[in-house]
Motif scaffolding. Structure first.
Motif, mmCIF file in Angstrom:
data_model
loop_
_atom_site.group_PDB
_atom_site.id
_atom_site.type_symbol
_atom_site.label_atom_id
_atom_site.label_comp_id
_atom_site.label_asym_id
_atom_site.label_seq_id
_atom_site.Cartn_x
_atom_site.Cartn_y
_atom_site.Cartn_z
ATOM 1 N N ALA A 61 0.654 -1.230 0.110
ATOM 2 C CA ALA A 61 0.053 -0.057 -0.031
ATOM 3 C C ALA A 61 0.826 1.273 0.132
ATOM 4 O O ALA A 61 1.804 1.439 0.702
ATOM 5 N N ALA A 62 0.694 2.374 -0.767
ATOM 6 C CA ALA A 62 1.212 3.312 -0.900
ATOM 7 C C ALA A 62 0.148 4.604 -0.821
ATOM 8 O O ALA A 62 -0.761 4.455 -0.886
ATOM 9 N N ALA A 63 0.703 5.763 -0.679
ATOM 10 C CA ALA A 63 -0.147 6.915 -0.303
ATOM 11 C C ALA A 63 0.484 8.258 -1.236
ATOM 12 O O ALA A 63 1.485 7.973 -1.971
ATOM 13 N N LEU A 64 -0.352 9.042 -1.196
ATOM 14 C CA LEU A 64 -0.108 10.424 -1.888
ATOM 15 C C LEU A 64 -0.353 11.579 -0.843
ATOM 16 O O LEU A 64 -1.215 11.564 -0.322
ATOM 17 N N ALA A 65 0.628 12.566 -1.215
ATOM 18 C CA ALA A 65 0.435 13.639 -0.106
ATOM 19 C C ALA A 65 -0.324 14.718 -0.970
ATOM 20 O O ALA A 65 -0.295 15.358 -2.061
ATOM 21 N N VAL A 66 -1.729 14.976 -0.358
ATOM 22 C CA VAL A 66 -2.583 15.718 -0.926
ATOM 23 C C VAL A 66 -2.989 16.860 0.124
ATOM 24 O O VAL A 66 -3.243 16.382 1.313
ATOM 25 N N GLU A 95 10.595 17.780 6.416
ATOM 26 C CA GLU A 95 9.562 17.340 5.474
ATOM 27 C C GLU A 95 9.020 16.189 5.892
ATOM 28 O O GLU A 95 7.622 16.060 5.863
ATOM 29 N N LEU A 96 9.621 15.148 5.964
ATOM 30 C CA LEU A 96 8.973 13.751 6.400
ATOM 31 C C LEU A 96 8.183 13.849 7.711
ATOM 32 O O LEU A 96 7.204 13.192 7.808
ATOM 33 N N SER A 97 8.781 14.480 8.606
ATOM 34 C CA SER A 97 7.773 14.762 10.009
ATOM 35 C C SER A 97 6.550 15.337 9.704
ATOM 36 O O SER A 97 5.711 14.936 10.327
ATOM 37 N N ASN A 98 6.797 16.456 9.063
ATOM 38 C CA ASN A 98 5.248 17.072 8.697
ATOM 39 C C ASN A 98 4.485 16.280 7.759
ATOM 40 O O ASN A 98 3.336 16.371 8.339
ATOM 41 N N LEU A 99 4.724 15.312 6.894
ATOM 42 C CA LEU A 99 4.065 14.483 6.106
ATOM 43 C C LEU A 99 3.515 13.612 6.832
ATOM 44 O O LEU A 99 2.286 13.019 6.522
ATOM 45 N N VAL A 100 4.261 13.005 7.926
ATOM 46 C CA VAL A 100 3.486 11.791 8.663
ATOM 47 C C VAL A 100 2.853 12.310 9.900
ATOM 48 O O VAL A 100 2.542 11.520 10.713
ATOM 49 N N PRO A 124 3.656 5.114 9.030
ATOM 50 C CA PRO A 124 2.280 4.522 8.735
ATOM 51 C C PRO A 124 2.694 3.192 7.994
ATOM 52 O O PRO A 124 3.776 2.897 7.572
ATOM 53 N N GLU A 125 1.737 2.419 8.206
ATOM 54 C CA GLU A 125 1.916 0.895 7.406
ATOM 55 C C GLU A 125 1.737 1.191 6.033
ATOM 56 O O GLU A 125 0.753 0.679 5.389
ATOM 57 N N LEU A 126 2.800 1.791 5.507
ATOM 58 C CA LEU A 126 2.827 2.093 3.991
ATOM 59 C C LEU A 126 4.294 1.518 3.397
ATOM 60 O O LEU A 126 5.201 1.546 3.838
ATOM 61 N N SER A 127 4.192 1.296 1.822
ATOM 62 C CA SER A 127 5.561 1.048 1.386
ATOM 63 C C SER A 127 6.206 2.513 1.161
ATOM 64 O O SER A 127 7.454 2.558 1.125
ATOM 65 N N GLY A 128 5.417 3.499 1.027
ATOM 66 C CA GLY A 128 5.933 4.768 0.784
ATOM 67 C C GLY A 128 4.908 5.533 0.292
ATOM 68 O O GLY A 128 3.643 5.537 0.370
ATOM 69 N N PHE A 129 5.463 6.883 -0.112
ATOM 70 C CA PHE A 129 4.243 7.776 -0.781
ATOM 71 C C PHE A 129 5.094 8.813 -1.799
ATOM 72 O O PHE A 129 6.287 8.919 -1.708
ATOM 73 N N PRO A 131 -4.661 7.529 0.784
ATOM 74 C CA PRO A 131 -4.354 6.317 0.092
ATOM 75 C C PRO A 131 -4.259 6.568 -1.334
ATOM 76 O O PRO A 131 -5.057 7.244 -2.032
ATOM 77 N N MET A 132 -3.123 5.914 -2.041
ATOM 78 C CA MET A 132 -3.150 6.031 -3.531
ATOM 79 C C MET A 132 -4.321 5.318 -4.401
ATOM 80 O O MET A 132 -4.733 4.184 -3.964
ATOM 81 N N PRO A 133 -4.817 6.261 -5.089
ATOM 82 C CA PRO A 133 -6.171 5.614 -5.836
ATOM 83 C C PRO A 133 -5.742 4.286 -6.495
ATOM 84 O O PRO A 133 -4.657 3.865 -7.134
#
Length: 467
Positions: A92-97, A381-386, A317-322, A103-105
């Motif tokens: 599972a991957a994500a997108l920063a919006v 930036e990673l801290s802000n995004l997570v 987060p339980e993600l492969s990345g974003f 979640p990535m569509p």
């Protein structure tokens, strides 16, 4: 005995060397690598006691052209690493919006949707994807990815999905990258389908995913193992820190000028595989075929930096990345949670490896920062995004790749085809291989190297061997 020179010790060049060894045993093969190590952008290092990828991290399991095992998987098996292929534990991957991870569509093809309903909460669709009774593209036509998707589905689909997808792979922009070169499966269907969503669905239906099947794989212990095993299996003579400065014709083949300009070495060979980036290839081709040199030399490149942090017991987060769209205004354009994505990378002491990618084509100013400053920017930036402060890294690693990622402008495949046609006509024992010509990704580079080897071997078979 025939002698073939492979100029460039990346995976394309090594795949070419192995192919020649397999198809024409007894042929002498020499690999000339300008740098200090083999592998090109396949390089495994170490961080905080764990192996870490400093370049390409993984490869597709299936061939996008046939649906069968990819050339990278076949190569790994050929060189004895089949049992060491591992798949992601978390896909599972994500997108920063809007600065938040969503979640990535699902169901997109490099970000281009086949189902517009899947984009809710991610992008507003300006749906002008109407069937006018003729294919989206004429036969042989090529366009920028962004131009086609904007025209059919609007700006947000490009800016929030397609552009970050292409940015993560090519460090490029959708509005400048060729559809035919970056999304060949979609380009093929666009020449028969009347809508973009229809073309996406047709491309996906052509090679459906195997239920529960993995999309990506890597090599346990690092992709450098694939490099080393391929080099060993090729039985080639490997010459490191050996710069080929010139290729000149001889009555029987080619003379390479190698090494220092004041006291060069000359090596005579029967055939040459050029598996180097476009600009050095164009310089070497100048004395071989001017038309081929001009076509190859037009390719531009982007620079990136990969910053890996070893974080003590972070909450991730339980993600492969974003992926991060450019509209977010961050230096980070993508991140991978190695220790979450790959089970074999998890450590009992809780130290996690997180890698971020920085640098986009035309926006490389952030790369002018020094390593410590880049690592600090990435950490913030990673801290802000997570959405919480990550712990201070126990160690960091910054790997810069200057001018490393090809930028395929529309018409790229036609220019490459013309260059290769010129070589087949005037210099058939010289062939091109690598990401500069056929696309990025380990499987494509492997196939490119094998095809180049096949081309020079065919040309040598058509020519009698000198006594």
């Amino acid at each position: 005995m025939r002698h073939v020179a492979i100029i460039g010790g990346g995976i394309a060049g090594l795949a070419a060397a192995l192919r020649i060894n397999d198809q024409a045993p007894g042929t002498r093969v020499t690999v000339f690598e300008q740098g200090p190590v083999l592998g090109g952008k396949l390089r495994t290092g170490e961080l905080a006691g764990s192996p870490v990828e400093l370049g390409a991290e993984a490869f597709l399991v299936r061939d996008t052209a046939t649906g069968e095992d990819s050339p990278a998987v076949l190569l790994a098996r050929r060189v004895g690493l089949g049992d060491d292929l591992v798949n992601p534990a978390v896909g599972a991957a994500a997108l920063a919006v809007g600065g938040k991870l969503v979640p990535m569509p699902r169901g997109t093809l490099t970000g281009v949707p086949g189902d517009l309903g899947a984009l809710a909460g991610v992008a507003t669709v300006d749906d002008r994807d109407l069937d006018a009774g003729h294919p989206l593209l004429a036969e042989g036509e090529d366009v920028a990815v962004g131009a086609l998707v904007r025209r059919r589905l609007g700006d947000q689909v490009v800016d929030r999905l397609v552009d970050p997808m292409l940015g993560g792979v090519y460090a490029g922009r959708a509005d400048r990258l060729s559809l035919a070169a970056t999304m060949p499966a979609l380009a093929r269907q666009a020449r028969t389908e009347g809508t973009l969503t229809g073309a996406v669905k047709a491309a996906q239906a052509a090679f459906p995913r195997v239920p529960g099947g993995a999309v990506f794989a890597t090599v346990r212990g690092g992709v450098s193992r694939l490099v080393d095993a391929t080099a060993a299996a090729s039985n080639a003579e490997i010459r490191i820190a050996a710069t080929v400065r010139e290729i000149a014709r001889t009555p029987d083949g080619w003379r390479l000028t190698v090494g220092a300009t004041r006291d060069p070495e000359h090596v005579d060979v029967d055939a040459v595989v050029l598996a180097v980036p476009a600009r050095p290839a164009a310089r070497l081709l100048a004395a071989v075929d001017a038309a081929a040199a001009t076509g190859v030399g037009a390719l531009d490149y982007a620079s990136v930096a990969l910053i890996t942090l070893a974080l003590p017991r972070p909450e991730l987060p339980e993600l492969s990345g974003f992926l991060v769209p450019a509209e977010n205004g961050t230096a980070v354009k993508a991140a991978t949670f190695f220790s979450t994505k790959w089970a074999h990378q998890r450590r009992s002491d809780g130290v996690a490896l997180v890698r971020a990618s920085v640098g986009r084509y035309g926006d490389e100013h952030v790369l002018q920062r020094d390593d410590a400053e880049l690592a600090g920017i990435v950490h913030r930036e990673l801290s802000n995004l997570v959405d919480h402060s990550l712990p201070k890294p126990v160690e960091t690693r910054v790997q810069r790749w200057g001018g490393a990622l090809p930028q395929y402008a529309p018409g790229h495949l036609g220019r490459v085809a013309a260059a290769r046609a010129a070589l087949r006509s005037g210099a058939p024992t010289v062939a091109l291989a690598g990401a500069a010509y056929d696309g990025v990704g380990i499987p494509i580079c492997v196939r490119s190297g094998e095809s180049a080897a096949d081309a020079v071997l065919a040309a040598l078979r058509d020519r009698p061997e000198a006594a």
